[in-house]
Motif scaffolding. Structure first.
Motif, PDB file in Angstrom:
ATOM      1  N   HIS A  15       0.824  -1.207   0.000  1.00 14.07           N
ATOM      2  CA  HIS A  15       0.000   0.000   0.000  1.00 14.07           C
ATOM      3  C   HIS A  15       0.857   1.256   0.000  1.00 14.07           C
ATOM      4  CE1 HIS A  15       0.952  -0.104   4.266  1.00 14.07           C
ATOM      5  NE2 HIS A  15       0.470   1.094   4.397  1.00 14.07           N
ATOM      6  N   GLU A  43      -0.001  -0.067  -4.587  1.00 12.68           N
ATOM      7  CA  GLU A  43      -0.953   1.032  -4.717  1.00 12.68           C
ATOM      8  C   GLU A  43      -0.256   2.324  -5.084  1.00 12.68           C
ATOM      9  OE1 GLU A  43      -5.133   1.812  -2.492  1.00 12.68           O
ATOM     10  OE2 GLU A  43      -3.377   1.625  -1.204  1.00 12.68           O
ATOM     11  N   SER A  64      -6.429  -7.086  -8.987  1.00 13.63           N
ATOM     12  CA  SER A  64      -7.768  -7.019  -8.426  1.00 13.63           C
ATOM     13  C   SER A  64      -8.736  -7.955  -9.133  1.00 13.63           C
ATOM     14  CB  SER A  64      -8.293  -5.576  -8.509  1.00 13.63           C
ATOM     15  OG  SER A  64      -7.481  -4.710  -7.743  1.00 13.63           O
ATOM     16  N   HIS A  81      -7.945  -1.246   0.218  1.00  8.49           N
ATOM     17  CA  HIS A  81      -8.275  -1.639  -1.152  1.00  8.49           C
ATOM     18  C   HIS A  81      -7.496  -2.889  -1.532  1.00  8.49           C
ATOM     19  CE1 HIS A  81     -10.379   2.161  -1.612  1.00  8.49           C
ATOM     20  NE2 HIS A  81      -9.302   2.790  -1.163  1.00  8.49           N
TER      21      HIS A  81
END
Length: 371
Positions: A15, A43, A64, A81
């Motif tokens: 992240h 990310e 994803s 996320h």
């Protein structure tokens, strides 16, 4: 291999940049494991990741949409996320029990990797707050294993910064929360250090969230919706003045030839050069115990940690100060008697760090047993 002969597909999700060393250590431990097919996504795409991660990198969009037997990440918060899969939370810092953010992560993980047995016990005690049945195991601190192997010599670091290795070197670090050194004391702290030790090199660094100028605060599992809304409103109405902070630090760097402002990615490099660390209640304080050099610790008066035993271990490892007027005497005390808190430093290290040197391999084995 799975029962049908298929390799388990693991996704390593970063992240932010801080998480990449921990993930790289665990991913490299997958080498030679025929049961695992590891992949990496992130990310934040600023800069190049470690080679072992870049070699397996895929886009976040592709990740994803994939099917994963395990998703390993160093952070799981309410606004996460992270792609879907068996969720494994890997530690990226050694601190726990000072705030409650690890507890917030519990219900967002299927397997929570603690840095030590004391960390695991702390999370078990507070599990009811999170209403989580997450399994907690002790895997150690993989980021620290990686950084320790790649550490640089003190003289090499200081020569590279154009500083005299013959001078004492003070490193100042800071957590990113309002109780941390920089948000609490600002550029006045390095100014006080320079005034107290006019012959010393002074290196200032801090948590990546300071450089990112974050506008959120740390997760609190005791806070209800109303409390969180009030805190958010307060942050929006009275935001922290990052421009003033970094303006002051930049001014110091321009005026003092022995002062250097280093970005967070260079924190461990700075630790390797330090004769004494000026820190606060953050993971860097624990990481510095591996160097067995004096620690000068800022402790805000009235601070109430979640785990008093851990806070006591921080104090036992350190020379304390509670305001700018105390940092000079604490530095003189630490540099004058570097052996004085040796037992306390060892106790803090042993409380917070398990499986030193082979955390990555241990985490891979733990996940393989469960995913």
């Amino acid at each position: 291999m799975t029962a049908g002969g298929r390799r388990k597909r693991w996704l390593f999700f970063a992240h932010n940049r801080l998480s990449e060393p921990a993930l790289a250590e665990v991913l490299e431990a997958c080498s030679g494991r025929e049961e695992v097919e590891p992949w990496f996504t992130r990310e934040e795409a600023a800069g190049d990741p470690p080679h072992s991660l870049a070699a397996r990198e895929i886009s976040l969009a592709e990740a994803s949409g994939g099917r994963w037997d395990a998703v390993l990440a160093t952070d799981n918060q309410r606004d996460e996320h992270v792609p879907a899969g068996y969720r494994v939370r890997i530690p990226h810092g050694a601190a726990y029990g000072l705030h409650g953010y690890g507890i917030v992560s519990l219900p967002l993980s299927d397997l929570f990797v603690a840095v030590s047995e004391a960390h695991r016990a702390f999370l078990e005690r507070h599990r009811p707050l999170a209403r989580a049945s997450t399994e907690i195991v002790v895997g150690g601190h993989p980021r620290l294993d990686r950084l320790w192997r790649a550490r640089r010599r003190r003289e090499e670091v200081l020569d590279g910064l154009g500083l005299d290795p013959g001078r004492p070197t003070v490193v100042i670090t800071s957590h990113w929360t309002p109780d941390g050194n920089l948000r609490r004391l600002g550029a006045a702290l390095p100014r006080a250090v320079l005034a107290a030790l006019p012959e010393a090199n002074v290196l200032q660094t801090g948590h990546p969230n300071l450089w990112k100028r974050v506008k959120y605060d740390i997760g609190d599992p005791k806070a209800g919706l109303g409390t969180r809304l009030v805190r958010r409103l307060r942050r929006e109405l009275f935001p922290f003045d990052y421009d003033a902070l970094f303006g002051g630090l930049g001014e110091l760097a321009g005026k003092h030839e022995r002062f250097r402002l280093l970005e967070p990615e260079r924190t461990f490099e700075a630790l390797a050069a330090a004769d004494v660390l000026v820190s606060d209640l953050s993971s860097v304080t624990v990481e510095f115990t591996l160097f067995d050099r004096p620690i000068v610790l800022f402790e805000r008066p009235g601070f109430h940690p979640w785990d008093p035993a851990l806070a006591a271990a921080y104090r036992g490892a350190s020379h304390l100060f509670h305001g700018l007027e105390g940092v000079g005497p604490a530095l003189e005390e630490g540099l004058g008697a570097p052996e004085a808190r040796r037992a306390g430093r060892a106790a803090l290290r042993d409380l917070c760090l398990a499986h030193l040197g082979h955390s990555g391999e241990r985490i891979v084995s733990l996940v393989l047993e469960r995913s």
